[in-house]
Enzyme design. Sequence first.
Site, PDB file in Angstrom:
ATOM      1  N   HIS A   1     -74.915  23.693 -37.298  1.00 52.93           N
ATOM      2  CA  HIS A   1     -75.992  23.264 -36.393  1.00 52.93           C
ATOM      3  C   HIS A   1     -76.361  21.785 -36.550  1.00 52.93           C
ATOM      4  O   HIS A   1     -77.429  21.381 -36.116  1.00 52.93           O
ATOM      5  CB  HIS A   1     -77.277  24.085 -36.616  1.00 52.93           C
TER       6      HIS A   1
ATOM      7  N   HIS B   1     -73.330  25.448 -31.770  1.00 58.72           N
ATOM      8  CA  HIS B   1     -74.473  25.678 -30.884  1.00 58.72           C
ATOM      9  C   HIS B   1     -74.628  24.489 -29.946  1.00 58.72           C
ATOM     10  O   HIS B   1     -75.092  23.434 -30.352  1.00 58.72           O
ATOM     11  CB  HIS B   1     -75.752  25.868 -31.705  1.00 58.72           C
TER      12      HIS B   1
ATOM     13  N   HIS C   1     -73.545  34.405 -27.263  1.00 56.62           N
ATOM     14  CA  HIS C   1     -74.938  34.067 -27.544  1.00 56.62           C
ATOM     15  C   HIS C   1     -75.566  33.439 -26.301  1.00 56.62           C
ATOM     16  O   HIS C   1     -75.083  32.426 -25.790  1.00 56.62           O
ATOM     17  CB  HIS C   1     -74.935  33.087 -28.724  1.00 56.62           C
TER      18      HIS C   1
ATOM     19  N   GLU D   1     -77.572  38.242 -30.492  1.00 54.73           N
ATOM     20  CA  GLU D   1     -78.426  37.543 -29.518  1.00 54.73           C
ATOM     21  C   GLU D   1     -77.647  37.218 -28.253  1.00 54.73           C
ATOM     22  O   GLU D   1     -77.721  36.102 -27.721  1.00 54.73           O
ATOM     23  CB  GLU D   1     -78.988  36.266 -30.134  1.00 54.73           C
TER      24      GLU D   1
ATOM     25  N   GLU E   1     -84.311  36.598 -25.320  1.00 58.19           N
ATOM     26  CA  GLU E   1     -84.973  35.582 -26.150  1.00 58.19           C
ATOM     27  C   GLU E   1     -85.706  34.563 -25.285  1.00 58.19           C
ATOM     28  O   GLU E   1     -85.189  34.105 -24.257  1.00 58.19           O
ATOM     29  CB  GLU E   1     -83.931  34.879 -27.030  1.00 58.19           C
TER      30      GLU E   1
ATOM     31  N   CYS F   1     -86.127  31.507 -25.828  1.00 60.55           N
ATOM     32  CA  CYS F   1     -85.328  30.277 -25.702  1.00 60.55           C
ATOM     33  C   CYS F   1     -84.286  30.390 -24.593  1.00 60.55           C
ATOM     34  O   CYS F   1     -83.961  29.391 -23.950  1.00 60.55           O
ATOM     35  CB  CYS F   1     -84.612  29.962 -27.018  1.00 60.55           C
TER      36      CYS F   1
ATOM     37  N   CYS G   1     -87.537  29.165 -33.389  1.00 61.26           N
ATOM     38  CA  CYS G   1     -86.999  28.278 -32.357  1.00 61.26           C
ATOM     39  C   CYS G   1     -87.810  28.325 -31.069  1.00 61.26           C
ATOM     40  O   CYS G   1     -87.902  27.330 -30.344  1.00 61.26           O
ATOM     41  CB  CYS G   1     -85.549  28.642 -32.063  1.00 61.26           C
TER      42      CYS G   1
END
Length: 655
Positions: A164, A214, A274, A326, A342, A344, A419
């Site tokens: 990340h 990511h 994801h 996720e 989620e 986000c 997050c």
Amino acid sequence: MEQGDVATVRGLEGSTETGRQRPGRAGPVAPRPASRARLRPLALDDVALDPAGHLGAWQRVNRDVTLPHCIAHVEERGNLDNLRRVTGRADGDFRGLPFADSDVYKTLEAAGWELARGARPALDDFVDQTTRLLADVQEDDGYLNSYFQGVHPDRKLREFHWGHEMYCAGHLLQAAVAVARSTGRAHLLAVATRLADLLVRRFGESGEEAIDGHPEIETALVELYRLTNESAYLQLATRFVELRGRGLLGPDRFGANYFQDHAPVREATEPTGHAVRQLYLAAGVTDVYLEGADDTLLAAMEELWENLLSTKTYVTGAHGSRHRDEAYGDPYELPPDRAYAETCAAVASFHWNWRMLLATGRGRYADEMERVLYNAVAAGTSLEGDRFFYSNPLQLRAGHDGTDEDHPSGRLEWYRCPCCPPNLARLVASLNGYVATSDDSGLQLHLLTAGEVTADLPGGPARLRVSTAYPWEETTAITVDSEHEWTLALRVPAWCREARLSVAGDPVAVSPDADGYVRVRRAWRPGTEVLLTLPMPPRVLAAHPRVDAVRGCVAWARGPIVYCLEQHDQPAGAPLEDIRVAAQEAPRAVAGSDVPGIPVVLVGQGYVSRADGRQLYAEGAAAAPDGEVVEVTAIPYFRWANRGPAPMRVWIPTS
Ligand SMILES: [Zn+2]
């Protein structure tokens, strides 16, 4: 460059950023004048949300509660200490997840957008002190990441699939862009460009081939390019997009799909893996298209969008149905009780759809922004603004075990992986940047909310005063102050039938064009009133027959708002699980609810057939709705879980 002005950053001299007639402070997404954007975002100062309106009120709560809450928590939970310990100013172990820096950056970004509306000493202090800290932590070559510097200094920029580092870097870049555009101060931008320059040296043309597990760096580099006009940033973003799908991330327990590294972006038109990564990547690809103009990228994104919206999106606009990773599930795998959804991912969908709207001018992307914002994004925050959902199920059963923060019974103050709260904060702080656009023909209004919109159009200035209680009331009054000819485009959402329009008191036939807008072109006079009415009879929605998880159920909606039943509002002795409604019977809208934050409820006839004591499995077909007739009351889904834990469901059985 500690206290420098943005104009001193290389490439900015003489730039007006958005190609407008007068320089304005650009918002979160500001395509260059030569970009392929069909629509141009307005400057931050050009849209002021009225705190009495729906979005303006949300922005006020964000400013007064959510953002200070985030600032307090990145302090209390150790995110800032992680940075301080690199410089020896804090003791103890690294706290939180390896990407904990990103929460600081998202909070900084939110503070940046908020500062565009005026100086606020607490926010200024947070930005300045954190920027000084980051400058101290940053290494001479530009490297900056408290986890790797503090915990694994020997593994920097080597662990791309789970590290990340470039994800965190991306959020730093976006924070720096926000602070620079809003305040004109380049101190955080100086830190960000040193890190971006390191990435360019290391991974640019003829450099190492790598991508981050990511996505996020892609949109961030494009935005940094837009701000600085430094083409190396756009080239690096393009390179990251082009390198994706070539297996550079290597094998993983969730498979290459998890990272969208299973196929090149032009071929990867099935949403997969994801959900947040998929949507951030899509936003990055769209940004690269906007500035680079490779039509095949846009075509791939349109195909991805159609697949996503037709098989893998919840009725609330939420994304992701699998908790394990996720991730998106199979087509039509959309369980309401196990929805991951989620927050986000909802934020990411909003961001991507805005870029698609700018690229194409098509209202379907603004429709999707509206759906996800008013439902899936909004559900992420409590009425007071200080509690949050990470996953957003569409059903909570009686007896739910809410002890796991992966699936709590109510919103939590913060999360082990926090997050979502700062992601909400940065979006809401910048909402005024997403309301309207302009092009050579005039102004386009995409989100109806009370406020003022001003713009310098080719023929002269224009100002709109928008008065509305949308999404609760049907009519929006827009007073146009202008003295030249241009076209006002108003989006008519796809859910709306028989919209009505009048201009200066005269009814105007409404027929939305292929993009979903009604367009009024005229030589305007100051004070001309435009009335747009979007009728909102309650609607009864059914899912595609392949969505097995809600077969035989209906959902109620009114305007852009999806409703739900919460136990609090049902008659005594009517367990939520035992309530049914007739499939064809629409509820009625009732205004004036005394529940805080809920101006309109939906009330309909239901049936209660108590099932206590029934065998788990028994012979016999399912019965048609019968039982005791009761009145059931639905509230907006995004307002659930504000009165203590209670069963809730969006999808209501009809048998
Ligand atoms: Zn999140």
